[in-house]
Structures are given as structure tokens and as C-alpha cells.
Write an enzyme that holds these catalytic residues in place. Structure first.
Site, PDB file in Angstrom:
ATOM      1  N   ASN A 141     -50.302 146.145  37.429  1.00 56.95           N
ATOM      2  CA  ASN A 141     -51.183 146.817  36.466  1.00 56.95           C
ATOM      3  C   ASN A 141     -52.417 147.325  37.212  1.00 56.95           C
ATOM      4  O   ASN A 141     -53.226 146.538  37.706  1.00 56.95           O
ATOM      5  CB  ASN A 141     -51.559 145.782  35.388  1.00 56.95           C
TER       6      ASN A 141
ATOM      7  N   LYS B  98     -55.903 145.884  36.189  1.00 57.07           N
ATOM      8  CA  LYS B  98     -56.144 144.522  36.659  1.00 57.07           C
ATOM      9  C   LYS B  98     -56.447 144.506  38.149  1.00 57.07           C
ATOM     10  O   LYS B  98     -57.315 143.793  38.625  1.00 57.07           O
ATOM     11  CB  LYS B  98     -54.860 143.688  36.471  1.00 57.07           C
TER      12      LYS B  98
ATOM     13  N   ASP C 259     -52.313 136.303  34.109  1.00 59.16           N
ATOM     14  CA  ASP C 259     -51.693 136.625  32.823  1.00 59.16           C
ATOM     15  C   ASP C 259     -52.778 136.551  31.766  1.00 59.16           C
ATOM     16  O   ASP C 259     -53.552 135.592  31.720  1.00 59.16           O
ATOM     17  CB  ASP C 259     -50.529 135.686  32.501  1.00 59.16           C
TER      18      ASP C 259
ATOM     19  N   PHE D  96     -59.126 149.266  30.314  1.00 60.36           N
ATOM     20  CA  PHE D  96     -57.693 149.486  30.112  1.00 60.36           C
ATOM     21  C   PHE D  96     -57.223 148.602  28.961  1.00 60.36           C
ATOM     22  O   PHE D  96     -57.999 147.818  28.397  1.00 60.36           O
ATOM     23  CB  PHE D  96     -56.906 149.197  31.398  1.00 60.36           C
ATOM     24  N   GLY D  97     -55.946 148.741  28.611  1.00 58.65           N
ATOM     25  CA  GLY D  97     -55.354 147.884  27.576  1.00 58.65           C
ATOM     26  C   GLY D  97     -56.104 147.976  26.252  1.00 58.65           C
ATOM     27  O   GLY D  97     -56.359 149.063  25.738  1.00 58.65           O
ATOM     28  N   TYR D  98     -56.466 146.807  25.727  1.00 60.52           N
ATOM     29  CA  TYR D  98     -57.121 146.727  24.408  1.00 60.52           C
ATOM     30  C   TYR D  98     -58.640 146.918  24.484  1.00 60.52           C
ATOM     31  O   TYR D  98     -59.329 146.735  23.469  1.00 60.52           O
ATOM     32  CB  TYR D  98     -56.833 145.356  23.781  1.00 60.52           C
TER      33      TYR D  98
ATOM     34  N   LYS E 232     -68.613 145.146  32.514  1.00 56.71           N
ATOM     35  CA  LYS E 232     -67.463 144.353  32.054  1.00 56.71           C
ATOM     36  C   LYS E 232     -67.252 143.160  32.994  1.00 56.71           C
ATOM     37  O   LYS E 232     -67.064 142.024  32.541  1.00 56.71           O
ATOM     38  CB  LYS E 232     -66.187 145.220  31.977  1.00 56.71           C
TER      39      LYS E 232
ATOM     40  N   HIS F   6     -63.486 137.741  30.645  1.00 57.39           N
ATOM     41  CA  HIS F   6     -62.497 136.659  30.765  1.00 57.39           C
ATOM     42  C   HIS F   6     -61.968 136.572  32.201  1.00 57.39           C
ATOM     43  O   HIS F   6     -61.880 135.511  32.797  1.00 57.39           O
ATOM     44  CB  HIS F   6     -61.345 136.946  29.788  1.00 57.39           C
TER      45      HIS F   6
HETATM   46  P1  IMP Z   1     -50.352 140.956  31.133  1.00 58.81           P
HETATM   47  O1  IMP Z   1     -51.320 139.875  31.504  1.00 58.81           O
HETATM   48  O2  IMP Z   1     -50.099 141.875  32.275  1.00 58.81           O
HETATM   49  O3  IMP Z   1     -49.121 140.418  30.470  1.00 58.81           O
HETATM   50  O4  IMP Z   1     -51.111 141.897  30.098  1.00 58.81           O
HETATM   51  C1  IMP Z   1     -51.253 141.601  28.739  1.00 58.81           C
HETATM   52  C2  IMP Z   1     -51.734 142.772  27.943  1.00 58.81           C
HETATM   53  O5  IMP Z   1     -53.135 142.659  27.764  1.00 58.81           O
HETATM   54  C3  IMP Z   1     -51.476 144.156  28.506  1.00 58.81           C
HETATM   55  O6  IMP Z   1     -51.223 145.018  27.421  1.00 58.81           O
HETATM   56  C4  IMP Z   1     -52.763 144.511  29.180  1.00 58.81           C
HETATM   57  O7  IMP Z   1     -52.993 145.896  29.201  1.00 58.81           O
HETATM   58  C5  IMP Z   1     -53.764 143.810  28.278  1.00 58.81           C
HETATM   59  N1  IMP Z   1     -54.922 143.377  29.055  1.00 58.81           N
HETATM   60  C6  IMP Z   1     -54.913 142.556  30.132  1.00 58.81           C
HETATM   61  N2  IMP Z   1     -56.172 142.410  30.590  1.00 58.81           N
HETATM   62  C7  IMP Z   1     -56.958 143.159  29.776  1.00 58.81           C
HETATM   63  C8  IMP Z   1     -58.358 143.423  29.766  1.00 58.81           C
HETATM   64  O8  IMP Z   1     -59.130 142.965  30.613  1.00 58.81           O
HETATM   65  N3  IMP Z   1     -58.782 144.230  28.775  1.00 58.81           N
HETATM   66  C9  IMP Z   1     -57.963 144.770  27.832  1.00 58.81           C
HETATM   67  N4  IMP Z   1     -56.659 144.564  27.804  1.00 58.81           N
HETATM   68  C10 IMP Z   1     -56.152 143.763  28.786  1.00 58.81           C
END
Ligand code: IMP
Length: 195
Positions: A9, A12, A68, A148-150, A171, A176
Site C-alpha cells: 500500500n 502506508k 495491519d 489515503f483510505g478512509y 497526520k 495510530h
Molecule cells: P490493511 O491494513 O492494509 O488491511 O488496510 C486496511 C484498510 O484501512 C485499507 O482500506 C486502508 O486503505 C485503510 N487504512 C489503513 N491505514 C489507514 C490510514 O492511516 N488512514 C485511512 N485509512 C487507512
């Protein structure tokens, strides 16, 4: 010592590189000769982080860090949680995930939530897990185009801006992921005498 960052990702990857000290040499999945998708069959963040780091270490033999992360929404009993990446389907589409979250939350209160990151370290002699969380709330519509993501839906406690409206440094000062990385770095410095 080089540590392989076990994520495909890009969001990340950028954050982890910025959060880890310059004294620690870092590599990508490609540097370790690893595939971009690592197995994650667990039903907790802890299990998935460990599975990815163990798989990668088993293949490349270099120390590995895997992250994760899940978004836990209180009124949805902690969902999407470990399902966050594939909430709206296998495509892992951030826009579709946010649309689904907004549909699920329609008319529900409270909109409190947290991001939780679990980082797993797997080295030749040791394994360790580190956790970081940030509390906040989910907006009714996305705002901002950073992160990114949420991120466009999440406003951390004590802030007015979403993570997507902050620059990377803002950020990374409270996230987290930053909190989990801080613990991981403390461990690595103690155990491996890294600078
Ligand atoms: P995973 O940890 O790669 O399984 O990601 C879990 C989901 O949460 C994915 O859709 C990521 O895009 C989202 N995600 C992970 N880290 C963040 C963040 O820091 N901000 C927003 N979304 C996140």
C-alpha cells in the site's frame, strides 16, 4: 541491519518511511524479492500483521515489519475493523469503502470511531507486536484529498480537520500508525542497539 517494510500500500509505505528513524535501513517488498500481496487470513489485526511478517521473513530471511490497520466504528460494533480493506469488495477501492461506510452509518449515532494499527516485527530470534490507536469521529461526507483510505471521513479527537485535510507531518504527529511505530522503534533500538 535492513528491515523490510511488508506493505504493497503506497500510502502506508510513505508514512512508515517518514516515521521510522533515518538510522534504520529500510527495504520494500520488491527489495526482499517478495510479492506485492501477502497472505492475510486472520480474523484480527494482530493475526494478520503477524501472518504477513512471518510469511515475508520466511521467504526473504531479513527482519520484517508488517502493519495491519482497521477503522473501528462504535455503532457498527467495531466494523469495518479487520475487514476495512475489503469492506466494499475484493477490489480494495477506497471510494467504494467510504460510500459503504456512509450508507451503513446513515441515521445512526454516535459516529465515534478509532483507527487501530498493529505492527508485527519478525526477526531471526524474536517476534513482537506493537499497537497504536487514535480516537475520532466519522463525518457525513468526505473532506480533503491528502492521506489515503478512509482519511477523508475521519476527524481525530480535538481536531476540526480530517486526516485528509492535514499535511503528512500533522497526520504523522498524532496518528495510530505513528503511535505503533514509536513503540516498535523503542523496541528495535533496545534490542538491536540501532540509532
Ligand atoms: P490493511 O491494513 O492494509 O488491511 O488496510 C486496511 C484498510 O484501512 C485499507 O482500506 C486502508 O486503505 C485503510 N487504512 C489503513 N491505514 C489507514 C490510514 O492511516 N488512514 C485511512 N485509512 C487507512
Amino acid at each position: 541491519m535492513r528491515i523490510i517494510l511488508c506493505t504493497g500500500n503506497p500510502g502506508k509505505m510513505i508514512e512508515l518511511r517518514a516515521l521510522l528513524p533515518e538510522g534504520i535501513e529500510l527495504g520494500s517488498l520488491a527489495d526482499g524479492g517478495l510479492p506485492t500481496e501477502l497472505p492475510e487470513n486472520g480474523d484480527t489485526l494482530e493475526a494478520n500483521a503477524l501472518e504477513k511478517a512471518r510469511f515475508a521473513f520466511g521467504r526473504c530471511g531479513e527482519p520484517c515489519l508488517a502493519d495491519d490497520t482497521g477503522l473501528e466504528v462504535d455503532t457498527l460494533n467495531g466494523l469495518p475493523g479487520v475487514l476495512s480493506a475489503r469492506y466494499a469488495g475484493e477490489a480494495k477501492d477506497a471510494q467504494a469503502n467510504m460510500r459503504k461506510l456512509l450508507r451503513e452509518l446513515d441515521g445512526k449515532e454516535p459516529r465515534t470511531a478509532r483507527f487501530r494499527t498493529v505492527i508485527a516485527f519478525v526477526g531471526p530470534d524474536d517476534e513482537a507486536l506493537f499497537e497504536g490507536t487514535v480516537e475520532g469521529r466519522i463525518l457525513e461526507a468526505p473532506r480533503g484529498d491528502g492521506g489515503f483510505g478512509y482519511d477523508p471521513l475521519f476527524v481525530p479527537q480535538g481536531e476540526e480537520r480530517t486526516f485528509a485535510e492535514m499535511d503528512a507531518a500533522a497526520k504523522n504527529a498524532i496518528s495510530h500508525r505513528a503511535r505503533a511505530v514509536e513503540k516498535a522503534v523503542r523496541y528495535l533500538k533496545d534490542r538491536y542497539a540501532l540509532r
